[in-house]
Motif scaffolding. Structure first.
Motif, PDB file in Angstrom:
ATOM      1  N   SER A  79       0.831  -1.210   0.000  1.00  0.00           N
ATOM      2  CA  SER A  79       0.000   0.000   0.000  1.00  0.00           C
ATOM      3  C   SER A  79       0.862   1.256   0.000  1.00  0.00           C
ATOM      4  O   SER A  79       1.902   1.315   0.655  1.00  0.00           O
ATOM      5  CB  SER A  79      -0.930   0.008   1.216  1.00  0.00           C
ATOM      6  N   ASN A 124      -7.470  11.422   7.288  1.00  0.00           N
ATOM      7  CA  ASN A 124      -8.598  10.528   7.534  1.00  0.00           C
ATOM      8  C   ASN A 124      -8.270   9.139   6.983  1.00  0.00           C
ATOM      9  O   ASN A 124      -8.927   8.616   6.083  1.00  0.00           O
ATOM     10  CB  ASN A 124      -9.862  11.088   6.882  1.00  0.00           C
ATOM     11  N   VAL A 125      -7.211   8.545   7.525  1.00  0.00           N
ATOM     12  CA  VAL A 125      -6.802   7.188   7.143  1.00  0.00           C
ATOM     13  C   VAL A 125      -6.530   6.407   8.419  1.00  0.00           C
ATOM     14  O   VAL A 125      -6.163   6.990   9.445  1.00  0.00           O
ATOM     15  CB  VAL A 125      -5.544   7.190   6.243  1.00  0.00           C
ATOM     16  N   PRO A 126      -6.694   5.090   8.392  1.00  0.00           N
ATOM     17  CA  PRO A 126      -6.416   4.294   9.594  1.00  0.00           C
ATOM     18  C   PRO A 126      -4.938   4.364   9.961  1.00  0.00           C
ATOM     19  O   PRO A 126      -4.075   4.426   9.084  1.00  0.00           O
ATOM     20  CB  PRO A 126      -6.809   2.866   9.178  1.00  0.00           C
ATOM     21  N   PRO A 127      -4.618   4.372  11.234  1.00  0.00           N
ATOM     22  CA  PRO A 127      -3.207   4.354  11.636  1.00  0.00           C
ATOM     23  C   PRO A 127      -2.545   3.051  11.228  1.00  0.00           C
ATOM     24  O   PRO A 127      -3.209   2.013  11.104  1.00  0.00           O
ATOM     25  CB  PRO A 127      -3.273   4.499  13.163  1.00  0.00           C
ATOM     26  N   ARG A 128      -1.242   3.123  10.987  1.00  0.00           N
ATOM     27  CA  ARG A 128      -0.437   1.948  10.656  1.00  0.00           C
ATOM     28  C   ARG A 128      -1.026   1.156   9.487  1.00  0.00           C
ATOM     29  O   ARG A 128      -1.192  -0.055   9.547  1.00  0.00           O
ATOM     30  CB  ARG A 128      -0.290   1.044  11.889  1.00  0.00           C
ATOM     31  N   SER A 129      -1.315   1.836   8.396  1.00  0.00           N
ATOM     32  CA  SER A 129      -2.008   1.174   7.286  1.00  0.00           C
ATOM     33  C   SER A 129      -1.282   1.248   5.945  1.00  0.00           C
ATOM     34  O   SER A 129      -1.775   0.701   4.961  1.00  0.00           O
ATOM     35  CB  SER A 129      -3.416   1.762   7.129  1.00  0.00           C
ATOM     36  N   GLU A 164       1.709  13.221  11.226  1.00  0.00           N
ATOM     37  CA  GLU A 164       0.553  12.540  10.644  1.00  0.00           C
ATOM     38  C   GLU A 164       0.995  11.452   9.668  1.00  0.00           C
ATOM     39  O   GLU A 164       0.425  10.363   9.619  1.00  0.00           O
ATOM     40  CB  GLU A 164      -0.346  13.547   9.923  1.00  0.00           C
ATOM     41  N   ARG A 222       2.196   8.483  11.570  1.00  0.00           N
ATOM     42  CA  ARG A 222       1.074   7.742  12.157  1.00  0.00           C
ATOM     43  C   ARG A 222       0.480   6.751  11.167  1.00  0.00           C
ATOM     44  O   ARG A 222      -0.031   5.690  11.546  1.00  0.00           O
ATOM     45  CB  ARG A 222      -0.007   8.726  12.621  1.00  0.00           C
ATOM     46  N   ALA A 223       0.559   7.066   9.885  1.00  0.00           N
ATOM     47  CA  ALA A 223      -0.036   6.210   8.860  1.00  0.00           C
ATOM     48  C   ALA A 223       0.857   5.037   8.476  1.00  0.00           C
ATOM     49  O   ALA A 223       0.415   4.123   7.767  1.00  0.00           O
ATOM     50  CB  ALA A 223      -0.352   7.037   7.610  1.00  0.00           C
ATOM     51  N   ARG A 226       2.878   1.586   8.571  1.00  0.00           N
ATOM     52  CA  ARG A 226       2.886   0.273   9.207  1.00  0.00           C
ATOM     53  C   ARG A 226       4.250   0.033   9.860  1.00  0.00           C
ATOM     54  O   ARG A 226       5.232   0.657   9.474  1.00  0.00           O
ATOM     55  CB  ARG A 226       2.641  -0.814   8.160  1.00  0.00           C
TER      56      ARG A 226
END
Length: 336
Positions: free
Chosen positions: A158, A216-221, A243, A246-247, A249
């Motif tokens: 991703s 507006n995205v899930p953390p660790r994704s 930020e 935070r995103a 993985r």
């Protein structure tokens, strides 16, 4: 127990009921090609806005599509997962020469063409300003080659592109990722990006309106997050980096491309730059404060030796948290 990639009898029946109406089946067929707004769908299907909205609401409730508000607009696209895959499979079984779906596709292509022309006009209006800035630093092609070299050839799952602009990085890295998301604060730039992605048939990448300070995205994704020539426009770059981190993985990588420190004050006045570049030490402090480890720093000299030109720097950092090294599916490039 039902496998997460399959549907129960109840879910299968719910999906069949959701698509078991002509307008909703046509909408699913269209959304299989690209995301749409209610306005787009209304123009293509020739039905009223309330009627289209109702059908989209039912499809969303059934889990077949997702909605993404963007200012006063809402974009819809097919969801991920077995229910949407089931709907896609149903559409594939319809004759390619069906006159209703053929007419829908033709109207859809006409709308795409009009949007591409609007995007091209916007881009042309900005081109002179951007060309002035580009002439001050290494050629875009050289920056892109360096970017690819820094990331390496190994595919990843991703990708998140912050400040995606025209969507160029989504295109450039399309053979590396399985799925991608580009985020930008400019509705006009998102129109350009959508037109560009449609032009090359890149359907595993999406673009969304968003705030780089409040993603507006899930953390660790995300496996890779890029911030390309964005930080110098921001009042608070460190907050944007937080930020982005935070995103990530565990084991994910953050790639930052921006200018080294310079003294070209006119870029503040005519190009809306807030910061006149970033030093290696400053960037290292910011990244270490986020518990990211600097892996590589690359400086690209300007196109000439003049003192008025800019150096482009690429910083690559990694989240050091332990990650299980699972195999990654090979990226696929679907053509709409």
């Amino acid at each position: 127990m039902i496998d997460q990639d399959t549907l129960s009898v109840e879910a299968t029946l719910a999906s069949l009921r959701a698509v078991g109406e002509a307008t909703r089946l046509r909408l699913v067929a269209l959304l299989g090609q690209s995301e749409l707004t209610v306005k787009d769908a209304t123009a293509i299907l020739g039905q009223s806005q309330p009627r289209i909205s109702r059908h989209l609401k039912l499809l969303a409730e059934a889990g077949l599509i997702l909605r993404f508000p963007e200012g006063s607009w809402v974009y819809y696209r097919l969801a991920d997962g077995p229910a949407a895959d089931f709907a896609r499979d149903l559409v594939k079984r319809i004759s390619a020469t069906d006159p209703v779906l053929t007419a829908d596709r033709e109207r859809f292509q006409a709308i795409r063409k009009a949007k591409a022309e609007e995007a091209a006009a916007y881009f042309a209006a900005k081109a002179a300003t951007w060309d002035t800035e580009r002439s001050l630093h290494a050629a875009d092609s050289d920056v892109e080659k360096a970017l690819l070299r820094v990331l390496g050839e190994r595919p990843f799952q991703s990708f998140l592109d912050l400040g995606t602009g025209t969507g160029r990085l989504l295109e450039l890295l399309s053979d590396r990722y399985v799925s991608a998301l580009g985020i930008d604060a400019s509705h006009d730039m998102l129109s350009v990006a959508r037109a560009n992605l449609a032009r090359i048939g890149l359907s595993n990448a999406q673009v969304r309106h968003g705030d780089i300070y409040a993603l507006n995205v899930p953390p660790r994704s995300f496996d890779v997050v890029a911030i390309h020539q964005v930080l110098h426009f921001l009042d608070d770059p460190a907050r944007a980096l937080a930020e982005a981190a935070r995103a990530l993985r565990p084991g994910g990588r953050l790639l930052i491309i921006d200018f080294a420190p310079h003294e070209l004050e006119f870029l503040r006045e005519t190009h809306a730059h807030r910061r006149l570049g970033f030093g290696h030490d400053q960037m290292k402090r910011w990244l270490e404060a986020l518990d990211l480890e600097m892996e590589q720093v690359t400086d690209l000299a300007p196109q000439s030796d003049e003192n008025t030109n800019l150096t482009v720097t690429l910083w690559l950092a990694r989240d050091p948290r332990i990650v299980t090294d699972l195999p990654v599916a090979e990226p696929t490039r679907e053509v709409a």
